[in-house]
Write a protein that holds these residues in place. Structure first.
Motif, PDB file in Angstrom:
ATOM      1  N   ASP A  90      55.953  10.386  48.139  1.00  0.00           N
ATOM      2  CA  ASP A  90      55.569  10.978  46.857  1.00  0.00           C
ATOM      3  C   ASP A  90      56.585  11.986  46.351  1.00  0.00           C
ATOM      4  O   ASP A  90      56.769  12.150  45.144  1.00  0.00           O
ATOM      5  CB  ASP A  90      54.204  11.673  46.986  1.00  0.00           C
ATOM      6  CG  ASP A  90      53.065  10.679  46.982  1.00  0.00           C
ATOM      7  OD1 ASP A  90      53.325   9.497  46.677  1.00  0.00           O
ATOM      8  OD2 ASP A  90      51.921  11.063  47.273  1.00  0.00           O
ATOM      9  N   TRP A 100      50.180  19.266  48.373  1.00  0.00           N
ATOM     10  CA  TRP A 100      50.386  18.054  49.182  1.00  0.00           C
ATOM     11  C   TRP A 100      51.646  18.204  50.042  1.00  0.00           C
ATOM     12  O   TRP A 100      51.652  17.941  51.245  1.00  0.00           O
ATOM     13  CB  TRP A 100      50.485  16.895  48.203  1.00  0.00           C
ATOM     14  CG  TRP A 100      50.840  15.527  48.672  1.00  0.00           C
ATOM     15  CD1 TRP A 100      51.897  14.796  48.251  1.00  0.00           C
ATOM     16  CD2 TRP A 100      50.128  14.683  49.585  1.00  0.00           C
ATOM     17  NE1 TRP A 100      51.905  13.556  48.838  1.00  0.00           N
ATOM     18  CE2 TRP A 100      50.819  13.462  49.678  1.00  0.00           C
ATOM     19  CE3 TRP A 100      48.989  14.849  50.346  1.00  0.00           C
ATOM     20  CZ2 TRP A 100      50.411  12.420  50.481  1.00  0.00           C
ATOM     21  CZ3 TRP A 100      48.581  13.798  51.156  1.00  0.00           C
ATOM     22  CH2 TRP A 100      49.280  12.607  51.218  1.00  0.00           C
ATOM     23  N   LYS A 101      52.708  18.724  49.403  1.00  0.00           N
ATOM     24  CA  LYS A 101      53.963  18.898  50.138  1.00  0.00           C
ATOM     25  C   LYS A 101      53.849  20.018  51.169  1.00  0.00           C
ATOM     26  O   LYS A 101      54.320  19.878  52.311  1.00  0.00           O
ATOM     27  CB  LYS A 101      55.099  19.215  49.167  1.00  0.00           C
ATOM     28  CG  LYS A 101      56.431  19.490  49.873  1.00  0.00           C
ATOM     29  CD  LYS A 101      57.551  19.805  48.905  1.00  0.00           C
ATOM     30  CE  LYS A 101      58.807  20.247  49.659  1.00  0.00           C
ATOM     31  NZ  LYS A 101      59.923  20.571  48.751  1.00  0.00           N
ATOM     32  N   MET A 121      43.866  14.605  54.355  1.00  0.00           N
ATOM     33  CA  MET A 121      44.980  15.195  53.618  1.00  0.00           C
ATOM     34  C   MET A 121      45.286  14.422  52.339  1.00  0.00           C
ATOM     35  O   MET A 121      45.756  14.986  51.351  1.00  0.00           O
ATOM     36  CB  MET A 121      46.216  15.257  54.518  1.00  0.00           C
ATOM     37  CG  MET A 121      47.404  15.943  53.863  1.00  0.00           C
ATOM     38  SD  MET A 121      48.737  16.179  55.037  1.00  0.00           S
ATOM     39  CE  MET A 121      50.156  16.034  53.959  1.00  0.00           C
ATOM     40  N   ASN A 122      44.965  13.125  52.337  1.00  0.00           N
ATOM     41  CA  ASN A 122      45.250  12.333  51.123  1.00  0.00           C
ATOM     42  C   ASN A 122      44.343  12.693  49.946  1.00  0.00           C
ATOM     43  O   ASN A 122      44.532  12.212  48.826  1.00  0.00           O
ATOM     44  CB  ASN A 122      45.146  10.834  51.424  1.00  0.00           C
ATOM     45  CG  ASN A 122      43.770  10.451  51.950  1.00  0.00           C
ATOM     46  OD1 ASN A 122      42.919  11.309  52.188  1.00  0.00           O
ATOM     47  ND2 ASN A 122      43.555   9.159  52.132  1.00  0.00           N
ATOM     48  N   VAL A 131      44.245  15.694  48.836  1.00  0.00           N
ATOM     49  CA  VAL A 131      44.968  16.748  48.120  1.00  0.00           C
ATOM     50  C   VAL A 131      45.728  16.100  46.972  1.00  0.00           C
ATOM     51  O   VAL A 131      46.612  15.268  47.197  1.00  0.00           O
ATOM     52  CB  VAL A 131      45.942  17.490  49.067  1.00  0.00           C
ATOM     53  CG1 VAL A 131      46.697  18.568  48.300  1.00  0.00           C
ATOM     54  CG2 VAL A 131      45.185  18.094  50.239  1.00  0.00           C
ATOM     55  N   THR A 132      45.372  16.468  45.753  1.00  0.00           N
ATOM     56  CA  THR A 132      45.951  15.802  44.577  1.00  0.00           C
ATOM     57  C   THR A 132      47.105  16.573  43.945  1.00  0.00           C
ATOM     58  O   THR A 132      47.962  15.979  43.306  1.00  0.00           O
ATOM     59  CB  THR A 132      44.861  15.586  43.505  1.00  0.00           C
ATOM     60  OG1 THR A 132      44.247  16.840  43.194  1.00  0.00           O
ATOM     61  CG2 THR A 132      43.798  14.616  43.994  1.00  0.00           C
ATOM     62  N   ASN A 155      51.091  10.910  57.815  1.00  0.00           N
ATOM     63  CA  ASN A 155      50.927  11.773  56.646  1.00  0.00           C
ATOM     64  C   ASN A 155      52.269  12.259  56.108  1.00  0.00           C
ATOM     65  O   ASN A 155      52.459  12.350  54.888  1.00  0.00           O
ATOM     66  CB  ASN A 155      50.049  12.977  57.013  1.00  0.00           C
ATOM     67  CG  ASN A 155      48.568  12.636  56.995  1.00  0.00           C
ATOM     68  OD1 ASN A 155      47.932  12.616  55.957  1.00  0.00           O
ATOM     69  ND2 ASN A 155      48.025  12.339  58.175  1.00  0.00           N
ATOM     70  N   CYS A 193      46.423  24.184  52.547  1.00  0.00           N
ATOM     71  CA  CYS A 193      47.615  24.885  52.070  1.00  0.00           C
ATOM     72  C   CYS A 193      47.692  26.279  52.681  1.00  0.00           C
ATOM     73  O   CYS A 193      48.766  26.747  53.077  1.00  0.00           O
ATOM     74  CB  CYS A 193      47.578  24.966  50.546  1.00  0.00           C
ATOM     75  SG  CYS A 193      49.162  25.382  49.803  1.00  0.00           S
ATOM     76  N   SER A 243      41.858  21.207  49.818  1.00  0.00           N
ATOM     77  CA  SER A 243      43.250  21.309  49.404  1.00  0.00           C
ATOM     78  C   SER A 243      43.784  22.723  49.615  1.00  0.00           C
ATOM     79  O   SER A 243      44.870  22.916  50.180  1.00  0.00           O
ATOM     80  CB  SER A 243      43.358  20.917  47.927  1.00  0.00           C
ATOM     81  OG  SER A 243      44.633  21.175  47.424  1.00  0.00           O
ATOM     82  N   VAL A 263      53.809  11.812  52.298  1.00  0.00           N
ATOM     83  CA  VAL A 263      54.304  12.927  51.485  1.00  0.00           C
ATOM     84  C   VAL A 263      55.744  12.651  51.061  1.00  0.00           C
ATOM     85  O   VAL A 263      56.122  12.879  49.903  1.00  0.00           O
ATOM     86  CB  VAL A 263      54.211  14.266  52.261  1.00  0.00           C
ATOM     87  CG1 VAL A 263      54.773  15.405  51.410  1.00  0.00           C
ATOM     88  CG2 VAL A 263      52.773  14.569  52.643  1.00  0.00           C
TER      89      VAL A 263
END
Length: 1013
Positions: A894, A859-860, A850-851, A853-854, A887, A804, A800, A891
């Protein structure tokens, strides 16, 4: 042996015992040089075993030998003693000269020396040691027998300390071999010395057998406690344990005879008795089930000698403590308490409980309680004398495990165990004692009545948790205790001190919230009163801390008292003479500040405390723990005030500098608190002055030495980076980041995350508008390592932050990102050093994982990074465009939300003054979305709060940085729309349509909900 070498060593030893420093120092240096020379220890052995040589020289020889064993006896030690010399030394250590050593002190050191070697060599390399010693124990000469026993005692002590399974089995085999013989030798010598005392024999004769009996007893204690898996399965051990208390009883009677005669063996006899009780305590602690048959005799023994007038005439303080600890051990032992359910797995548990309850019946327990309160809790004349002479020492004496060695805390510990075990029986008894006191304050001239009341108050305080339903503390305090605090007579200081302690003990048990202001008001006068006894003031300070350290503590109730209490604590700090006392007061100050925060800093109450710290620091130059307490207090004072006073700031920076210099010996004690203070100074600073920047140079040496303080050091680095990014990162910060990158390979997950997050902060303060990208340059080696590391198997938390981090670089400049990929690829032969293959690997991991990343902000940002890559006209990126779009769709799902009008908007874009960053702002490429910390697009304006409790300058900087974070500054929908439109213009409509056709229809449908494509 060469006589010349022997003479040279002997002469050097002689000179090393000189009182003349000019002679002594060169001789000591020469001896140190010889420590690694072959044959040196053989010469020392010859010297120490030659009884004609001066005692001081032989003493020094044995000490040099002993130190050499510590350093050079192990086979893997540098300059280890050779095996041939070791064999010769082992043979020489059991010669008649050693076993008949006439000087007791040298004999003891020789025994310790042999034990040190035996701990390493026995039994494998010294198999004949034990047989030879047992043979010497049977020698007719009393001195040889005594010295052999002394050696055997230290041997057993050394071997018993080994805890590995194989070593324990070896010790158990030794126990089985020697136990019977040592036991018979003990019986023989014990009988002889007891008979000699009763017959009035000579001191020499009594001492000879008493010393041997004591050595045998010490050996038996270690063998019994550590030499059996289950002591009760050995007939000899059971026979020994069964006579322990009988021997103690007889020895106490003999001690009384010796005391009447006033001769030397009295002290030796007392040691013998104490070691008998140590046998009981050792077995109780290690073999509780083996102790079950001893529960009744040991309780009856302890009750007779500690709680009856007849028995008390035989005892002395150390013996009292041991007996009470036996009682406490039995009451506390988990194996002697039946479980709450019906099933008892171990039958001995039920047997033990029944024995315990039979001895400790209602009448006995009540009698023990009364004696504890009426006799042991009373302050004795010696206590009052100490109070008068050294009130600070009297107030701070009892701490830690003092109950093991000091009578008063020991009796209090026994009382609490007894009360907890027999609460239903003892609660009414103690309430009757409390009710028997006069409700009115005692006559100040009646010291006996005051001492009696103090003892009962002490008991009620100790049993506070068990008296919850029996005592109404609110009423008791309001009607009685608060009035007693007002009596200023000198004798009544005893009660004033105890009332303060009662407040501290009961406030968390049964004191209503509405009573709290009254408690603070009651504690303030004894704390602030001029001329008040120091012990009373310290008790009030401790009680104050207890009232604050409570679940029901209300800052608003305390705030009106805070300035006055801090002023009183300041006065107490200045008045105190002992360093330990000052340390206690500082801990209270720290606690008040920590719990009350800015509320305690209002009204200027903290200013005098801050002002006195420099003087206190100078006073504590030789007391590092007091200096550590001063540092901790400074941290809490600084946080409470919210700023570093200009007149104190130079001192604080100087103190932090000295305490974080590894060249200063005191840094071992001060470093941790100094780092906390350093961070507090940075967090309350509006600007960085030259001294603050210079201080940053201390960070690198600390990182180079240890990673123990990594977290706090990274926090300090972050604070510097937000306070003065360019100055810090161009200097000490850049060096620290290089060190952190070098340490990454040896770090665990937590450390890796800490360093990567620091790298994120560095990126956040890049300056794209100046085209410098300072933060990226500083973290460049870390970025290359992340590209190397990125893998499908990475832990989600690490992955994650890695994604980033790369996204933040891409959002600043895609050129920098591709340059990093090229540099990393050059050192990645597994990908043929091909940047396109490395980039393909990165995108594969990114889109596949990438999924995981919580955290929604990360995530964004990872999605923004993918969107930014779309327009870089890179073939590898375009080949993976469908995966990137998938992906991005996830995003968008969400992050986007629907407003009241039904329109879609980015839920993470800061509201109230912030706005979506227009993708048309800034320079070309992805750099137009730079989330720089120096303002720029999308940076929310944060008004500076005012008044008490306002956010710190560091917090304001942190908020500004958070507002400029791409997750909050950029509208994902606008960015994605702009990137897709740009991509369409770059590749043409036909190619763009092919990309869309290769993308999953469901993915396109989701994107079209937010973006017209």
């Amino acid at each position: 042996m060469d006589p010349n070498i022997y003479a040279l060593v002997l002469d050097t030893l002689n000179r090393a015992t000189s009182q003349d420093a000019e002679v002594l120092k060169p001789a000591e240096k020469k001896l140190q040089e010889w420590e690694i020379e072959p044959g040196f220890y053989s010469v020392l052995l010859d010297v120490l075993s030659n009884h004609t040589i001066n005692v001081n020289v032989r003493w020094l020889a044995v000490m040099c030998f002993k130190n050499g064993v510590d350093r050079y006896w192990r086979r893997n030690a540098p300059h280890a003693v050779s095996e041939q010399e070791k064999e010769k030394l082992r043979l020489g250590l059991l010669t008649p000269n050693v076993l008949s050593e006439p000087v007791a002190q040298i004999a003891t050191q020789q025994a310790v020396l042999i034990a040190k070697i035996a701990r390493l060599d026995c039994p494998m390399h010294w198999p004949n040691l034990v047989p030879d010693l047992l043979g010497a124990l049977k020698a007719p000469q009393p001195l040889v027998q005594h010295r052999s026993l002394l050696i055997f005692h230290h041997l057993v002590k050394a071997l018993a300390s080994k805890r590995l399974a194989g070593d324990r089995r070896t010790f158990q085999d030794l126990t089985n071999t020697v136990y019977s013989f040592i036991l018979s030798l003990w019986h023989e010598n014990t009988e002889l010395f007891l008979c000699h005392i009763q017959e009035g024999a000579t001191t020499e004769l009594i001492t000879e057998h008493l010393e041997k009996a004591l050595l045998c007893l010490r050996i038996l204690r270690k063998l019994t406690v550590f030499g059996f898996k289950k002591a009760h399965e050995s007939q000899d051990a059971v026979a020994f344990l069964n006579v322990v208390f009988d021997r103690a009883k007889t020895s106490l009677e003999c001690r009384k005879l010796l005391k009447g005669r006033g001769i030397y063996p009295l002290e030796l006899c007392e040691k013998f008795i104490i070691h008998l009780t140590k046998v009981a305590l050792g077995v109780l602690g290690v073999h509780p089930f083996s102790y079950v048959p001893l529960i009744r005799p040991s309780l009856e023994f302890a009750i007779y000698y500690c709680f009856t007038e007849q028995g008390m005439s035989f005892v002395y303080e150390r013996f009292n403590i041991q007996c009470l600890n036996i009682v406490k051990g039995i009451l506390q032992c988990v194996e002697f308490k039946p479980p709450k359910g019906d099933q008892v797995k171990e039958p001995l548990t039920l047997q033990a409980h029944q024995m315990k309850m039979e001895v400790l019946d209602t009448a006995t327990v009540c009698h023990m309680c009364r004696v504890l309160v009426a006799r042991y809790f009373l302050l004795a004349a010696d206590d009052l004398a100490l109070w008068d002479a050294e009130p600070e020492s009297f107030a701070t004496d009892e701490a830690g495990e003092s109950w093991k060695y000091s009578l008063r805390p020991c009796t209090e510990a026994v009382f609490m165990e007894l009360f907890h075990e027999f609460r239903d029986t003892l609660a009414p008894e103690l309430v009757r004692l409390l009710a028997g006191l006069q409700h009115a304050p005692s006559d100040v001239s009646d010291l006996d009545a005051i001492l009696k009341k103090d003892a009962i108050y002490n008991a009620v305080g100790l049993a506070a948790f068990d008296l919850y339903d029996e005592v109404d503390f609110d009423e008791w305090f309001t009607n009685v205790l608060s009035q007693e605090l007002k009596i200023k007579d000198d004798n009544y200081r005893i009660i004033r001190r105890r009332v303060c302690q009662l407040i501290g003990q009961w406030c968390g048990v049964r004191a209503s919230p509405s009573l709290r202001p009254a408690l603070y008001g009651a504690l303030l006068p004894p704390l602030a009163r001029r001329g008040e006894d120091a012990a009373v003031k310290l008790a009030a300070a401790a009680a104050l801390r207890a009232t604050i350290d409570d679940f029901n503590f209300d800052v608003d109730q305390f705030t009106p008292f805070a300035p006055h209490i801090l002023a009183a604590l300041y006065e107490l700090l200045v008045e105190s003479e002992e360093c330990d006392t000052k340390m206690h007061v500082l801990h209270v100050v720290s606690y008040v500040m920590e719990r009350c925060g800015a509320a305690a800093g209002r009204g200027g109450g903290a200013d005098p405390l801050f002002a006195c710290l420099p003087q206190l620091w100078t006073h504590a130059r030789d007391h590092d723990m007091l200096r550590a307490a001063a540092l901790a207090a400074s941290v809490n004072l600084l946080k409470a005030i919210g700023e570093c006073p200009p007149n104190i700031r130079p001192w604080i920076l100087n103190v932090v500098n000295d305490s974080t210099k590894l060249s200063e010996p005191a840094h071992v004690y001060l470093l941790e608190d100094a780092l906390d203070l350093w961070l507090a100074v940075l967090e309350t600073s509006h600007v960085a002055d030259a001294a603050t920047l210079q201080l940053a140079g201390n960070l690198c040496p600390i990182l180079e030495q240890t990673s123990e303080h990594l977290r706090i050091i990274v926090y300090i680095m972050q604070a510097y980076t937000l306070l003065c990014p360019e100055e810090f990162l161009l200097g000490a910060g850049g060096k620290c980041m290089l060190l952190l990158e070098d340490m990454l390979g040896d770090m665990r997950t937590e450390g890796i995350l800490t360093v990567l997050k620091m790298a994120e902060v560095c990126i956040s303060v890049s300056f794209p508008e100046r085209n410098t990208f300072l933060g990226v340059k500083v973290i460049w080696p870390i970025l290359l390592r992340v590209i190397h590391w990125l893998d499908l198997d990475d832990l989600p938390l690490v992955l994650s932050v890695e994604l980033c981090l790369m996204s933040r670089v891409i959002l600043l400049s895609t050129d920098l990102f591709y340059k990093a990929v090229e540099e990393a690829a050059a050192t990645m032969p597994e990908y043929e050093s091909d940047p396109t293959k490395v980039l393909d690997k990165i995108l594969h991991v990114w889109t596949e994982k990438m999924n995981l990343v919580t955290q929604v902000e990360r995530w964004k940002v990872a999605g923004l990074g993918l969107a930014a890559l779309l327009t870089t006209q890179n073939a590898v990126v375009l080949s993976r465009a469908p995966a990137l779009l998938l992906n991005l769709a996830e995003v968008l799902n969400d992050v986007m939300k629907t407003d009241e009008c039904g329109a879609h908007q980015d839920s993470l874009v800061c509201a109230g003054g912030s706005r979506p960053a227009s993708p048309l702002e800034g320079r070309g490429g992805a750099a137009r979305w730079g989330g720089g910390g120096g303002g720029g697009a999308g940076t929310a304006s944060t008004p500076a709060p005012a008044g008490p409790g306002a956010a710190s300058p560091h917090e304001l900087r942190r908020r500004a940085l958070a507002a400029a974070h791409p997750a909050h500054a950029l509208d994902l929908r606008a960015v994605t729309h702009h990137q897709l439109e740009t991509l369409k213009a770059q590749v043409g409509p036909e190619t763009f349509d092919r990309i869309l056709q290769s993308t999953d229809k469901e993915t396109l449908q989701q994107i079209r909900e937010y973006i017209p494509i």
